[in-house]
Design a protein around this motif. Structure first.
Motif, PDB file in Angstrom:
ATOM      1  N   GLU A  73      43.494  30.301  -0.818  1.00  0.00           N
ATOM      2  CA  GLU A  73      43.565  28.951  -0.251  1.00  0.00           C
ATOM      3  C   GLU A  73      44.999  28.449  -0.240  1.00  0.00           C
ATOM      4  O   GLU A  73      45.466  27.848   0.742  1.00  0.00           O
ATOM      5  N   ALA A  74      45.747  28.739  -1.309  1.00  0.00           N
ATOM      6  CA  ALA A  74      47.157  28.327  -1.361  1.00  0.00           C
ATOM      7  C   ALA A  74      47.956  29.006  -0.269  1.00  0.00           C
ATOM      8  O   ALA A  74      48.808  28.404   0.392  1.00  0.00           O
ATOM      9  N   LEU A  75      47.709  30.307  -0.050  1.00  0.00           N
ATOM     10  CA  LEU A  75      48.425  31.039   0.994  1.00  0.00           C
ATOM     11  C   LEU A  75      48.106  30.507   2.375  1.00  0.00           C
ATOM     12  O   LEU A  75      48.987  30.415   3.245  1.00  0.00           O
ATOM     13  N   MET A  76      46.843  30.125   2.617  1.00  0.00           N
ATOM     14  CA  MET A  76      46.451  29.591   3.917  1.00  0.00           C
ATOM     15  C   MET A  76      47.128  28.259   4.181  1.00  0.00           C
ATOM     16  O   MET A  76      47.518  27.952   5.307  1.00  0.00           O
ATOM     17  N   GLU A  77      47.281  27.432   3.122  1.00  0.00           N
ATOM     18  CA  GLU A  77      47.985  26.165   3.296  1.00  0.00           C
ATOM     19  C   GLU A  77      49.444  26.392   3.673  1.00  0.00           C
ATOM     20  O   GLU A  77      50.008  25.711   4.536  1.00  0.00           O
ATOM     21  N   LYS A  78      50.070  27.366   3.018  1.00  0.00           N
ATOM     22  CA  LYS A  78      51.465  27.673   3.366  1.00  0.00           C
ATOM     23  C   LYS A  78      51.564  28.182   4.793  1.00  0.00           C
ATOM     24  O   LYS A  78      52.484  27.845   5.529  1.00  0.00           O
ATOM     25  N   GLN A  79      50.580  28.965   5.208  1.00  0.00           N
ATOM     26  CA  GLN A  79      50.580  29.497   6.574  1.00  0.00           C
ATOM     27  C   GLN A  79      50.477  28.383   7.591  1.00  0.00           C
ATOM     28  O   GLN A  79      51.148  28.398   8.635  1.00  0.00           O
ATOM     29  N   GLU A  80      49.639  27.368   7.288  1.00  0.00           N
ATOM     30  CA  GLU A  80      49.503  26.240   8.206  1.00  0.00           C
ATOM     31  C   GLU A  80      50.803  25.461   8.303  1.00  0.00           C
ATOM     32  O   GLU A  80      51.203  25.021   9.394  1.00  0.00           O
TER      33      GLU A  80
END
Length: 779
Positions: free
Chosen positions: A16-23
């Motif tokens: 979830e943290a990685l997806m937020e950074k990706q966004e």
């Protein structure tokens, strides 16, 4: 299970943290795209068209793969709307021709036009010499002024004009001195040096190779465009040397290969054409030797200057140029010195001087550790090459072979022990050269045509030729020892095939040289005796005839075969006790077989000829025919027995792995029946029963076939029994198609009865021991 759920929760939180950074990264990319479009004057990307990466919702532990699928889909849906890459523009040939090519062609045409015009005025005496030279300088200087004026705005065009101006000034100065004598030698060279220095500085200042090409290289054509056939070659070569010094000056800062190649090719081409067409030994000797030496040094320094100062790695083309320069100069120097009676004996010194030059070059390269290591090896390679060439140039015969052998051994030792691959690789061609040089020495020294001259005779084993062979063996023995001691850590790793060739080649050379060095001495000894045995004899017609003792040639053949059998026996003993090499063993066995075949065919025939000479001497009043004609036969049998014993010993050695019982038995019995047949004929002849040898041979072959069958039954060897049957069949064929015609009645009776009895005995043996034969077959 609880532990697995905890790990799964932790992994989902990380995802979830990685997806937020990706966004966040996606939004930043869109912002940058909008700014780029704004700067280009385009409308920003509408907010509704901006795709963002969805934020993953909390996931149930039961569906752990959904975040991965969402991440994959989000990555695929991202709009990477980056500005398009600019297309590579096609070459504008019109621009290239108009701005680049046209001016170069134009200035070349101008220079040629001025030269043709000058030549026309000269040929037709339109204007005086002084006026011609002044006008030429005016054109050159004027063109130079225009070039300098246009440099700031039109640098490329200015460079071309400047190069043309310098070419014009070159040939006007050359013409003023060479054709008209309007200026003296000192002023001519001063002007040439000034023009060359200016051209060099201009080429470096503009950083344009075209200036050097047209200004310096183009100047080579000047003497030929203005030539009136006077042949003032000294001035021509001095003029070329000055131009080449300019190229050397440029090489210190720039390594313009095209310039170097052009100057190199033109210089040597002009010189070679002159040398082949107009060189006169009496008139041009000093000049012909001085200028190529100067050209060689200039080009050598021009090659090394940039490489050495800039520490640039050298390429294959560089190697070709350096080697070409070295060998063109050496070839010319060799031709000049060899054609001059007073200097022909200095050829070796000249060759050695070339080696010294390259060695002097190698010293600063070696001391400058940052320089290309291969450049040092190339210079040392040239040193070794010219030292190698100096041997045959200055000396003849054995000394050349020994020096090459020593050089090869030294290089191989340095290469292996110091782990310098270059030296090891260089030693291999020297080994080949030394080996073929030794063979050449043998062909001259031991050739029968050489030994025909009584003055050329020498003591066996106590002569310089045999000593040189032994010293060659010492050198190659040392190489082999170094190879064996350092086989686990070679300086370089050749391919498998090359490695096998090298591992086989050096021992093979050692063995062949050892064998032939003694064989050649044996042959030379008997050949010399044959030559000095020549005597005069009065014929029936009262004419004087010369003849020699032909038995000595037979002794030469026999002792050559005996030595071969002895050598191969010794090799088998050495291999069995020390090396235990299977490949060497099979080679040794093959050679033993060939040597035995040579004895059976040629040796036994020579022995029979010696017996005939002993029993019926052709010239007893001139030549003594002693008992040695008979005794040599039994010495030969000893060597044959030793060779058979060596083959038998190999049969029992465990490292052979593969049995060769059938081949050995076949060779053994073939040798025995052939030799014993010859011995039977020998003693029948000695006893005066030479006419009964047909009878004796038939009975003997029948008896031997019976013995073979007995051995075959005893040893359970079917192939021996079959061989015996074949032998008996041949004996019967001989009986019915040969003996029956030539034998008298009593002899025929004896043969038929004897062979009949032998057949009955053979049949009895087969019946008595049929159970053994049947067991062998079943087994």
């Amino acid at each position: 299970m609880a532990e697995n759920h905890e790990k799964l929760d932790a992994l989902l939180k990380k995802l979830e943290a990685l997806m937020e950074k990706q966004e966040a990264f996606s939004k930043e990319v869109k912002a940058l795209q909008n700014e780029i479009h704004h700067l280009k004057g385009s409308n920003p990307i509408p907010a509704e068209n901006q795709r963002t990466t969805p934020t993953p919702s909390a996931q149930s532990p039961k569906t752990p793969l959904r975040p991965f699928r969402q991440a994959k889909k989000a990555t695929a849906d991202m709009d990477w709307d980056l500005p398009p890459k600019p297309k590579k523009s096609k070459t504008d040939f019109e621009k290239f021709i108009g701005e680049n090519l046209a001016n170069k062609i134009g200035i070349i045409i101008v220079v040629i036009g001025v030269a043709i015009g000058a030549k026309y005025t000269i040929d037709n005496q339109l204007i005086g010499p002084l006026t011609r030279i002044i006008m030429g300088y005016v054109v050159g200087i004027g063109l130079l002024g225009v070039a300098i004026k246009l440099k700031e705005k039109y640098e490329n065009f200015s460079a071309v004009l400047l190069s043309g101006a310098m070419a014009i000034l070159y040939f006007i100065t050359f013409a003023a001195f060479s054709f008209y004598g309007l200026i003296g030698l000192s002023l001519t060279f001063a002007l040439m040096v000034i023009f060359t220095a200016f051209t060099v500085l201009a080429a470096l200042h503009y950083n344009k190779q075209v200036i050097a090409h047209i200004g310096l290289v183009g100047a080579y054509a000047v003497p030929f465009l203005l030539s009136d056939g006077s042949g003032n070659v000294k001035i021509l070569f001095a003029y070329m040397a000055i131009i080449n010094l300019g190229i050397l000056s440029i090489a210190i800062k720039k390594y313009w290969k095209a310039l170097y190649y052009s100057a190199f090719g033109l210089t040597w081409l002009i010189y070679l054409v002159w040398f082949l067409i107009d060189y006169a030994q009496a008139e041009h000797f000093g000049l012909a030797l001085t200028f190529p030496s100067l050209f060689f040094v200039i080009f050598y320094l021009a090659f090394l200057a940039y490489k050495f100062l800039q520490r640039e790695q050298f390429s294959s083309s560089d190697i070709i140029m350096l080697l070409s320069n070295a060998f063109i100069y050496y070839g010319l120097g060799y031709a000049i010195l060899s054609n001059h009676t007073e200097t022909a004996h200095f050829l070796g010194l000249f060759t050695l001087a070339n080696a010294v030059i390259h060695f002097i070059v190698s010293v600063p390269i070696y001391r400058r550790k940052q320089a290309d290591r291969n450049l040092f090896f190339l210079a040392i390679g040239l040193v070794i090459t010219f030292i190698t060439l100096a041997f045959p140039v200055q000396w003849d015969g054995n000394w050349v072979t020994l020096l090459w052998t020593s050089e090869a051994a030294l290089l191989f030792w340095i290469g292996r022990t110091k782990r310098v691959a270059f030296y090891e690789k260089l030693s291999y061609p020297l080994m080949v050269i030394a080996f073929f040089s030794l063979i050449h020495d043998w062909s001259i020294v031991y050739g029968a045509y050489f030994l025909e001259e009584e003055a050329n005779h020498f003591s066996p084993l106590l002569n310089i030729h045999f000593l040189s062979s032994m010293l060659f063996l010492v050198g190659f023995g040392w190489i082999y020892q170094v190879q064996a001691n350092t086989s686990s850590s070679p300086a370089w790793k050749p391919s498998y095939g090359t490695a096998k060739l090298l591992a086989f080649g050096i021992p093979a050379v050692l063995l062949f040289t050892t064998y032939y060095a003694f064989l050649a001495e044996i042959n030379a000894y008997w050949q010399q005796l044959y030559v000095i045995s020549e005597v005069e004899m009065k014929s029936a017609m009262d004419t004087i005839e010369m003849f020699r003792n032909e038995d000595l040639i037979k002794f030469k053949i026999i002792w050559g075969i005996n030595y071969t059998l002895f050598f191969l026996t010794g090799l088998a003993f050495l291999n069995g006790k020390k090396y235990r090499n299977r490949s060497l063993a099979w080679t040794n066995l093959t050679l033993i077989g060939l040597a035995l075949l040579m004895f059976l065919s040629g040796g036994l025939y020579a022995l029979s000829e010696l017996r005939v000479s002993y029993l019926a001497p052709p010239h007893p009043e001139y030549i003594e025919y002693g008992v040695r004609n008979i005794l040599v036969r039994y010495f030969s049998f000893i060597f044959v027995a030793l060779a058979l014993g060596a083959a038998f010993a190999y049969q029992k050695m465990p490292f052979m792995k593969k049995s060769f019982d059938m081949a050995f038995d076949f060779g053994l019995h073939l040798t025995l029946i052939w030799t014993l047949s010859s011995e039977l004929i020998h003693w029948m002849d000695m006893a005066g029963w030479s006419r009964q040898y047909k009878l004796g041979l038939s009975i003997f072959w029948g008896v031997y076939a019976l013995v073979l069958i007995g051995i075959g039954i005893w040893k359970n060897k079917k192939y021996l029994r079959i061989s015996a049957i074949v032998l008996f069949g041949l004996t019967l064929l001989k009986l019915f198609f040969y003996d029956i015609i030539h034998l008298d009645t009593i002899a025929k009776t004896i043969v038929f009865v004897s062979l009949g009895i032998l057949l009955l005995i053979i049949s009895f043996l087969y019946n008595k021991f049929k159970h053994l034969i049947a067991d062998e077959t079943n087994h």
